[in-house]
Design an enzyme around this catalytic site. Structure first.
Site, short mmCIF file in Angstrom:
data_model
loop_
_atom_site.label_atom_id
_atom_site.label_comp_id
_atom_site.label_asym_id
_atom_site.label_seq_id
_atom_site.Cartn_x
_atom_site.Cartn_y
_atom_site.Cartn_z
N ASP A 263 -6.41 3.53 -0.31
CA ASP A 263 -5.74 4.26 0.85
C ASP A 263 -6.48 3.83 2.14
O ASP A 263 -7.42 4.12 2.31
CB ASP A 263 -5.75 5.57 0.36
CG ASP A 263 -5.16 6.54 1.73
OD1 ASP A 263 -4.02 6.86 1.68
OD2 ASP A 263 -6.37 7.03 2.57
N ASP B 86 0.60 2.78 3.59
CA ASP B 86 -1.03 2.71 3.65
C ASP B 86 -1.50 3.16 2.50
O ASP B 86 -2.88 3.33 2.36
CB ASP B 86 -1.20 3.77 4.75
CG ASP B 86 -1.18 5.27 4.41
OD1 ASP B 86 -0.22 5.39 3.42
OD2 ASP B 86 -1.78 6.33 4.84
N GLU B 87 -0.57 2.84 1.33
CA GLU B 87 -1.54 3.24 -0.13
C GLU B 87 -0.82 2.15 -1.17
O GLU B 87 0.12 1.83 -1.03
CB GLU B 87 -1.09 4.47 -0.59
CG GLU B 87 -1.75 5.54 0.33
CD GLU B 87 -1.20 7.12 -0.52
OE1 GLU B 87 -2.24 7.78 -1.00
OE2 GLU B 87 -0.02 7.31 -0.55
#
Length: 406
Positions: A6, A102-103
């Site tokens: 993350d 974003d992960e």
């Protein structure tokens, strides 16, 4: 072993990496920096130290920190950096599954002989992303996706080192004492429902009789029980987004839409966008879903309904006519603030079901020509005339990605 990588305050971190002058300043990324009612999309750690939170209004953020630097989002750049990070992760394993912008999940079970144990791999990933993309990654480690996700969200994000492992050896000690709202898949409404029957921690959910949870919430109750016990059978796969169950588009409107004529313009634009995406994947859908939300947030109204089209379709106008009929059947006449449609029951668009009363081959050919023009010259190269009215949003939306300006 599964990792969840993350990126810390992704949008804000990218902006600070691209502008060294912002390094030691509080920075937020807002959907509309020129409007104090704009929403905070991301806040850097410095900004968060002032109490600024994601999803609050820009006005609230400026009250908490008058010197905060407000940056307009650049979605093209964020997507580019996200893809760059994916390429970095693929050096460590071929099993990389994007979870959001974003992960990303990684299965590094077969990579430990090459790069070291999970802790070593995590540190190498952090270093590579920081050096090449300029942003800081936190890593959750676990024997499955759900534990790696909760390891990242509840522990890695809160520790300076940014790496945490959660497995059967420490789940009871570390995870179970946490509030029930910290369990993956438990939102605010479910938190209240669980608290109502006496479940206040993740451990209490894990030890609650499974049969009672199934009686209350069916399959969802079973899944929550499995999550609390750290059970997740879903593999990390690169194929997550290759077979979609439905394709849809939902739009929050910039103002209250009050008349049927205005709403139908948006409905037509949504049908055009969804059908174009369905055709691009050489699919057709048999189930049409239409949903809307009323403009009065204090007294929520709206509906969510679907109908079977009879046979799989991907032509804009027939689907628009069906969507319009479905909308008017359930609309209460009150102003709306959001509208969405989707096509489900997807299957290959060939062979095509013939219709005795309509020449579907001409409709399909027209759709293909429109798609080719838009693909070659841009999404606004050809429009329905209705999109040029004051209600139309197609031209403005073409300037954005994911609802935000490029």
């Amino acid at each position: 072993m599964i990792l969840l990588v993350d990126i810390q305050s992704f949008y804000a971190s990218v902006e600070k990496a691209r502008n060294p002058e912002l390094k030691h300043r509080p920075v937020v990324v807002s959907g509309d920096p020129n409007r104090r009612s704009g929403v905070i999309l991301a806040a850097c750690p410095i900004a968060k130290s002032y109490g600024i939170k994601n999803a609050e209004t820009l006005w609230e953020a400026m009250q908490a920190c008058p010197e905060v630097v407000v940056v307009r989002p650049r979605m093209d750049l964020y997507l580019k950096i996200s893809l760059q990070i994916t390429e970095i992760l693929e050096r460590f394993t071929d099993l990389v599954e994007p979870y959001s912008i974003d992960e990303q999940f990684l299965d590094v079970t077969g990579s430990e002989r090459l790069f070291g144990d999970c802790d070593t791999i995590s540190r190498k990933i952090q270093q590579a992303i920081l050096e090449e993309a300029g942003v800081y990654a936190r890593v959750g480690i676990g024997p499955n996706k759900v534990l790696s996700k909760m390891a990242c969200d509840n522990f890695a994000k809160k520790q300076k080192r940014g790496i945490f492992r959660l497995d059967e050896t420490n789940i009871k000690e570390k995870l179970w004492p946490l509030p029930i709202g910290d369990c993956f898949g438990v939102g605010r409404r479910m938190t209240k429902n669980l608290q109502r029957i006496g479940i206040t921690t993740i451990g209490e959910l894990a030890q609650y009789p499974l049969a009672k949870l199934q009686k209350h919430w069916g399959i969802n109750g079973h899944v929550l029980w499995m999550t609390a016990n750290g059970i997740d059978l879903s593999p990390v796969t690169r194929l997550s987004f290759q077979k979609q169950k439905a394709i849809g588009h939902h739009m929050t409107l910039p103002r209250d839409y009050r008349t049927a004529e205005e709403i139908e313009v948006i409905l037509l634009e949504l049908c055009e966008e969804v059908c174009r995406r369905v055709r691009r994947h050489h699919l057709a859908g048999v189930t049409l879903h239409v949903g809307c939300r009323g403009a009065d947030f204090d007294c929520p109204t709206g509906f969510s309904r679907q109908q079977n089209l009879g046979y799989a379709q991907n032509e804009t106008m027939p689907i628009f006519q069906a969507a319009k009929q479905l909308f008017h059947q359930y609309w209460d006449g009150a102003p709306i603030r959001s509208l969405g449609i989707s096509l489900g029951g997807l299957s290959a668009d060939s062979p095509m079901q013939l219709d005795l009363f309509t020449d579907r081959s001409k409709q399909r050919a027209l759709g293909q020509v429109v798609d080719e023009i838009k693909q070659r010259y841009g999404s606004t190269a050809i429009l329905h005339a209705a999109s040029l009215t004051s209600a139309g949003l197609a031209i403005e939306r073409a300037k954005k990605i994911g609802g935000h300006y490029r």
